[in-house]
Design a protein around this motif. Structure first.
Motif, PDB file in Angstrom:
ATOM      1  N   PHE A 287       0.847  -1.188   0.000  1.00 14.00           N
ATOM      2  CA  PHE A 287       0.000   0.000   0.000  1.00 14.00           C
ATOM      3  C   PHE A 287       0.885   1.240   0.000  1.00 14.00           C
ATOM      4  N   ILE A 288       0.539   2.206  -0.838  1.00 13.70           N
ATOM      5  CA  ILE A 288       1.209   3.506  -0.843  1.00 13.70           C
ATOM      6  C   ILE A 288       0.108   4.539  -0.623  1.00 13.70           C
ATOM      7  N   PRO A 289       0.038   5.107   0.576  1.00 18.72           N
ATOM      8  CA  PRO A 289      -1.064   6.020   0.873  1.00 18.72           C
ATOM      9  C   PRO A 289      -0.875   7.404   0.267  1.00 18.72           C
ATOM     10  N   TYR A 290      -1.993   8.031  -0.060  1.00 15.29           N
ATOM     11  CA  TYR A 290      -1.991   9.448  -0.384  1.00 15.29           C
ATOM     12  C   TYR A 290      -1.698  10.167   0.924  1.00 15.29           C
ATOM     13  N   LEU A 291      -0.842  11.154   0.901  1.00 19.08           N
ATOM     14  CA  LEU A 291      -0.328  11.743   2.136  1.00 19.08           C
ATOM     15  C   LEU A 291      -1.288  12.745   2.766  1.00 19.08           C
ATOM     16  N   ALA A 292      -2.449  12.263   3.137  1.00 15.41           N
ATOM     17  CA  ALA A 292      -3.441  13.063   3.852  1.00 15.41           C
ATOM     18  C   ALA A 292      -4.090  12.157   4.899  1.00 15.41           C
TER      19      ALA A 292
ATOM     20  N   ILE B  80      -5.731   6.845   7.397  1.00 11.01           N
ATOM     21  CA  ILE B  80      -6.429   6.092   8.449  1.00 11.01           C
ATOM     22  C   ILE B  80      -7.236   4.930   7.854  1.00 11.01           C
ATOM     23  N   PRO B  81      -8.070   5.166   6.831  1.00  8.53           N
ATOM     24  CA  PRO B  81      -8.784   4.027   6.233  1.00  8.53           C
ATOM     25  C   PRO B  81      -7.839   3.019   5.576  1.00  8.53           C
ATOM     26  N   LEU B  82      -6.747   3.508   4.981  1.00 12.90           N
ATOM     27  CA  LEU B  82      -5.781   2.601   4.371  1.00 12.90           C
ATOM     28  C   LEU B  82      -5.187   1.674   5.424  1.00 12.90           C
ATOM     29  N   PHE B  83      -4.860   2.220   6.593  1.00 13.34           N
ATOM     30  CA  PHE B  83      -4.316   1.395   7.672  1.00 13.34           C
ATOM     31  C   PHE B  83      -5.334   0.336   8.099  1.00 13.34           C
TER      32      PHE B  83
ATOM     33  N   THR C 208      -4.708  -3.615   7.809  1.00 16.54           N
ATOM     34  CA  THR C 208      -4.831  -4.458   8.999  1.00 16.54           C
ATOM     35  C   THR C 208      -5.780  -5.623   8.743  1.00 16.54           C
ATOM     36  N   LEU C 209      -6.857  -5.363   8.020  1.00 15.95           N
ATOM     37  CA  LEU C 209      -7.818  -6.418   7.699  1.00 15.95           C
ATOM     38  C   LEU C 209      -7.165  -7.509   6.847  1.00 15.95           C
ATOM     39  N   PHE C 210      -6.435  -7.110   5.807  1.00  9.83           N
ATOM     40  CA  PHE C 210      -5.741  -8.097   4.977  1.00  9.83           C
ATOM     41  C   PHE C 210      -4.714  -8.880   5.794  1.00  9.83           C
ATOM     42  N   ALA C 211      -3.957  -8.182   6.633  1.00 16.06           N
ATOM     43  CA  ALA C 211      -2.934  -8.844   7.451  1.00 16.06           C
ATOM     44  C   ALA C 211      -3.566  -9.822   8.438  1.00 16.06           C
ATOM     45  N   SER C 212      -4.724  -9.471   8.978  1.00 14.72           N
ATOM     46  CA  SER C 212      -5.387 -10.361   9.939  1.00 14.72           C
ATOM     47  C   SER C 212      -5.867 -11.651   9.277  1.00 14.72           C
ATOM     48  N   ARG C 213      -5.982 -11.634   7.951  1.00 17.18           N
ATOM     49  CA  ARG C 213      -6.385 -12.832   7.201  1.00 17.18           C
ATOM     50  C   ARG C 213      -5.174 -13.634   6.726  1.00 17.18           C
ATOM     51  N   GLY C 214      -3.975 -13.255   7.195  1.00 16.49           N
ATOM     52  CA  GLY C 214      -2.782 -14.028   6.881  1.00 16.49           C
ATOM     53  C   GLY C 214      -1.975 -13.555   5.692  1.00 16.49           C
ATOM     54  N   HIS C 215      -2.391 -12.460   5.053  1.00 14.90           N
ATOM     55  CA  HIS C 215      -1.639 -11.936   3.916  1.00 14.90           C
ATOM     56  C   HIS C 215      -0.489 -11.068   4.424  1.00 14.90           C
ATOM     57  N   HIS C 216       0.586 -11.014   3.655  1.00 17.79           N
ATOM     58  CA  HIS C 216       1.756 -10.219   4.027  1.00 17.79           C
ATOM     59  C   HIS C 216       1.581  -8.815   3.459  1.00 17.79           C
ATOM     60  N   VAL C 217       1.428  -7.844   4.344  1.00 20.66           N
ATOM     61  CA  VAL C 217       1.093  -6.483   3.948  1.00 20.66           C
ATOM     62  C   VAL C 217       2.228  -5.537   4.322  1.00 20.66           C
ATOM     63  N   THR C 218       2.584  -4.665   3.379  1.00 20.41           N
ATOM     64  CA  THR C 218       3.588  -3.637   3.622  1.00 20.41           C
ATOM     65  C   THR C 218       2.997  -2.290   3.239  1.00 20.41           C
ATOM     66  N   ILE C 219       3.104  -1.328   4.152  1.00 16.85           N
ATOM     67  CA  ILE C 219       2.707   0.048   3.863  1.00 16.85           C
ATOM     68  C   ILE C 219       3.993   0.820   3.597  1.00 16.85           C
ATOM     69  N   ILE C 220       4.074   1.440   2.425  1.00 17.01           N
ATOM     70  CA  ILE C 220       5.254   2.219   2.048  1.00 17.01           C
ATOM     71  C   ILE C 220       4.913   3.688   2.247  1.00 17.01           C
ATOM     72  N   THR C 221       5.684   4.367   3.090  1.00 15.06           N
ATOM     73  CA  THR C 221       5.383   5.761   3.403  1.00 15.06           C
ATOM     74  C   THR C 221       6.651   6.496   3.820  1.00 15.06           C
ATOM     75  N   THR C 222       6.516   7.766   4.116  1.00 16.15           N
ATOM     76  CA  THR C 222       7.649   8.584   4.550  1.00 16.15           C
ATOM     77  C   THR C 222       7.861   8.417   6.054  1.00 16.15           C
ATOM     78  N   PRO C 223       9.054   8.743   6.562  1.00 19.63           N
ATOM     79  CA  PRO C 223       9.318   8.589   7.999  1.00 19.63           C
ATOM     80  C   PRO C 223       8.335   9.356   8.890  1.00 19.63           C
ATOM     81  N   PHE C 224       7.973  10.575   8.502  1.00 21.68           N
ATOM     82  CA  PHE C 224       7.043  11.367   9.312  1.00 21.68           C
ATOM     83  C   PHE C 224       5.690  10.660   9.431  1.00 21.68           C
ATOM     84  N   ASN C 225       5.176  10.164   8.321  1.00 21.41           N
ATOM     85  CA  ASN C 225       3.873   9.498   8.328  1.00 21.41           C
ATOM     86  C   ASN C 225       3.930   8.104   8.938  1.00 21.41           C
TER      87      ASN C 225
END
Length: 108
Positions: free
Chosen positions: A24-29, A34-37, A41-58
């Motif tokens: 996932f690459i979120p729009y920086l707003a 929040i909905p992306l997270f 989380t829903l996908f990860a709770s079902r056993g999928h490997h999830v990575t969120i790519i973002t900036t250090p601040f976010n």
């Protein structure tokens, strides 16, 4: 002459697929992150490997929420924002839309 109906049984083997790798690459707003997270989380709770790519601040907001919903399938990967390449200073606040005072003049 009567014909008997034959029941034909077809056995279908279902291949069990492994977990997906989802990025996932979120729009920086905030309204988008929040909905992306929650979806990640829903996908990860079902056993999928999830990575969120973002900036250090976010990433800070994601890691704060990650402690509340620990899941070993959800990872945060940070990528530095290229301030200098676009002529901005690191304190310009461009990593999240809510820190911008004027979108038109902040990025020009």
């Amino acid at each position: 002459m009567s014909m008997a109906n034959r029941d034909v049984e077809v056995e279908v083997e279902e291949e069990e697929e492994g977990p997906l790798k989802i990025y996932f690459i979120p729009y920086l707003a905030s309204g988008h992150m929040i909905p992306l997270f929650d979806i990640a989380t829903l996908f990860a709770s079902r056993g999928h490997h999830v990575t969120i790519i973002t900036t250090p601040f976010n990433a800070q907001s994601f890691t704060n929420n990650l402690h509340r919903k620990p899941d070993h399938h959800l990872h945060i990967h940070t990528v530095d924002f290229p301030y200098q390449e676009v002529g901005l200073s690191p304190d310009s606040g461009v990593e999240i839309m809510s820190n911008l005072t004027d979108l038109a003049t902040s990025v020009l």
